[in-house]
Scaffold this motif. Structure first.
Motif: not given
Lengths: 108, 116
Positions: B12-35
């Motif tokens: 939960i953040i306020e507008k105008r703030q920044s945020v970051a999300f992290w993802c670790n894919p399945i081992s060996g999967h070369a293609t990664l998507y953000w939706y």
């Protein structure tokens, strides 16, 4: 514009009451169609890939079929644990386009 | 086989703030998507990586969103500054590219972002 339309938006069934969900698409040169299941608070879970018109695939109480214009997800004698949102998706170029999904609720 | 990992699960953040999300894919999967998935909608692709190269970012609002995938494994998605309409679930998915199997994507649990 390529589109994927799912109907109905929501469906409530009694346990054991069979029904079908629809996914219609307007993508030229269809190269496959995918069905996913999404539970609340979770990411979509892959169910089926259908490659060509006439193809059918089954998994437990679910059967997916594909024609040249649409796909159906038939659910036979559903149980409460089948309650979820069912998403269909089609590939376009190197990505896939999702429909909005059908929220299925099975009442015990 | 371990699934796709994402963190945090909620933010939960306020507008105008920044945020970051992290993802670790399945081992060996070369293609990664953000939706991005807004309530009541299907997932909308923001960006697709093949190894550490961008394949498609046509729907990424580049004035505020950025993503990177260093070393072709983990990925981060950043929003700066956030707007109210960015409230959504951000899903990461990965796949093993091999013909149509590229589209059998495996999704993480998502990060639910609320911008107030």
């Amino acid at each position: 514009e390529d589109q994927v339309t799912q109907s109905p938006e929501a469906l409530r069934l009694q346990e054991g009451e069979s029904s079908s969900l629809n996914c219609s698409y307007t993508v030229s040169g269809l190269r496959g169609l995918f069905w996913y299941r999404q539970d609340p608070g979770k990411g979509p879970e892959f169910l089926f890939t259908l490659y060509s018109a006439g193809e059918e695939k089954e998994k437990e109480r679910l059967k997916a079929t594909l024609t040249k214009k649409e796909s159906f997800l038939h659910i036979t004698a559903p149980k409460p644990e089948d309650s979820a949102t069912y998403l269909c998706a089609v590939p376009r170029d190197d990505k896939i386009i999702f429909g909005k999904g059908t929220r299925l609720h099975i009442l015990p | 086989e371990a699934g796709v990992a994402q963190s945090p699960r909620y933010k939960i953040i306020e507008k105008r703030q920044s945020v970051a999300f992290w993802c670790n894919p399945i081992s060996g999967h070369a293609t990664l998507y953000w939706y991005q998935q807004i309530l009541g909608q299907g997932p909308k692709l923001l960006i697709q990586f093949q190894n550490n190269g961008v394949v498609d970012d046509s729907q990424l609002p580049k004035d505020r969103f950025s993503a990177e995938r260093l070393k072709g494994v983990d990925s981060t998605l950043k929003i700066q500054p956030a707007k109210l309409e960015d409230s959504a679930v951000y899903l990461c998915a990965s796949s093993f590219p091999q013909g149509l199997e590229t589209y059998e994507q495996y999704f993480g649990p998502g990060t639910r972002l609320t911008v107030t």
